[in-house]
Write an enzyme that holds these catalytic residues in place. Sequence first.
Site, short mmCIF file in Angstrom:
data_model
loop_
_atom_site.label_atom_id
_atom_site.label_comp_id
_atom_site.label_asym_id
_atom_site.label_seq_id
_atom_site.Cartn_x
_atom_site.Cartn_y
_atom_site.Cartn_z
N HIS A 1 0.74 -1.19 0.00
CA HIS A 1 0.07 -0.06 -0.01
C HIS A 1 0.79 1.29 -0.12
O HIS A 1 0.56 2.29 0.60
CB HIS A 1 -0.86 0.11 1.06
N SER B 1 14.50 21.41 -16.13
CA SER B 1 13.59 22.17 -16.43
C SER B 1 13.63 23.22 -16.89
O SER B 1 14.71 23.98 -16.79
CB SER B 1 12.71 22.51 -15.00
N LYS C 1 15.62 21.81 -10.85
CA LYS C 1 14.96 20.64 -11.03
C LYS C 1 15.78 19.63 -11.83
O LYS C 1 16.69 20.06 -12.61
CB LYS C 1 13.86 20.60 -12.08
N ASN D 1 14.59 16.08 -13.39
CA ASN D 1 13.65 15.20 -13.49
C ASN D 1 13.82 13.80 -14.13
O ASN D 1 14.64 13.71 -15.05
CB ASN D 1 12.51 15.75 -14.53
N GLU E 1 9.58 8.15 -16.20
CA GLU E 1 8.35 8.59 -16.32
C GLU E 1 7.62 8.08 -17.78
O GLU E 1 6.50 7.61 -17.73
CB GLU E 1 7.99 10.34 -16.17
#
Length: 483
Positions: free
Chosen positions: A163, A284, A290, A292, A297
């Site tokens: 979970h 970014s 940033k 990323n 993703e």
Amino acid sequence: MAVTEQAPRGQLWHGRFAGGPAEALQALNDSLPFDRRLWREDIEGSRAHVTMLARVGVLSEDDRAAICAALDTVADELAAGTFAFAPGDEDIHTAVERRVTELTPVGGRLHTGRSRNDQVATDLRLWTRGAIDEIAGLALALGRTLWRRAVEAGDAHLPGYTHLQQAQPVALAHHLAAHAWALTRDVERLLDARRRVDVSPLGAGALAGSSLPLDPELSASLLGFGAVFENSLDAVSDRDFVVETLFALALLGVHLSRIGEEIVVWASTEFGFVELDDAYATGSSMMPQKKNPDVAELARGKAGRLIGDLTGLLATLKGLPLTYNKDLQEDKEPLFDAVDTVRLTLLAVDGMLATAVFRTDVMARAASSPYAAATDLAEWLVMRGVPFRSAHAVVGELVRRSVAGEGDLVDLVAADERLGPEAARLLEAGASVHRRTTRGGGAPAVVADQLGRLRARLDELAAALPPSSGSPGTAGAPEEGRG
Ligand code: ARG
């Protein structure tokens, strides 16, 4: 009546037609823009076909040699990018045949006893077989990267989650290996699908076989197929092999998406479990701080289109009457897309994981919460004769009191008459991992044993692949064969 060798004009099927095709029909109908990447398989299939025709006496040896020489020229032109496609070339099959008829006056004999229906199924099966070998090789390479990172991880441990809540501490090696086992199943599925891909439909004709003395077994063996079709109607209409391959790729993509999601979470500032190499992260355009995890993703995101490729083709096939229908031309784009997508994703995820720095100090800190060993405390009581349900209640009550602010769990456990100082030592960071010695469990010796079996399984699967697999780009790339 003397029938002469005839050079084609326009479409290969022009004979029956008084007028030419409408522009809109041609734009909708032509599959050349995407099926040109089947050119190698198409030429290979034609070579096998004329060789078979010559062996059974339907084609003279001279004609066979002339057609094969023309096919060599066509292959050279396509490989060099000098092949000139003509406006009437509907697909790669008509383009190759048209060119063969230009190159040799006996070219009109190439399509003897063959239809584009068995031809396209043959080409696509050959292509799919090669693609499976390549993708399976790349999936095994990623499996080996995970295995190597697991070996390097040594005793490092982190919280295991259910979970997405901290559950029990686990070894990083244990966790990484879990993803590798999923990949071994992907490779098994691909190899299993491969057996049903590896069936030759050549010789089925348009749908019903041929009145010519064809030898489909011979063409199949010339193309290295493991089996030959049993039913000509089935041979030209069956696309199960594409669906099965798409399913294996979609599930592989789902596995990559789960790895991707974990890396996204682990790379967050809040978790901080992993630092991605600069080569596998992006910045970014606005926020200078940033970094990323785009590879992770996209690994997560690409699964969506892979599932779409599978379900799209299933929807196309649903309700189709026997045998060939033009709908079947819709099989290629999802297959090519899925293979290209999985190839790119596997390579990028492999590079990302090979170069990632696991912050084992941060992981260890996160795993040091004494609550993570609650299950081990309950099991400690069980080993002293307490029924598990009661043990669960005893420990649960101590956790509740600790959470309510009555004291550290370690102190409460040490002070409890049913548990005491010996049990409290289970709460030391990492201690509980060592106690899970059951098969496939978390204790270091058991994990080491598992890693040995994982390596053996990866090697076994690699041995089941043809030798060239795993080198990127062996299945025709999208831009190949452009004239
Ligand atoms: N381009 C077609 C395809 O991909 C080849 C088969 C055409 N067959 C036909 N009967 N028109 O399916």
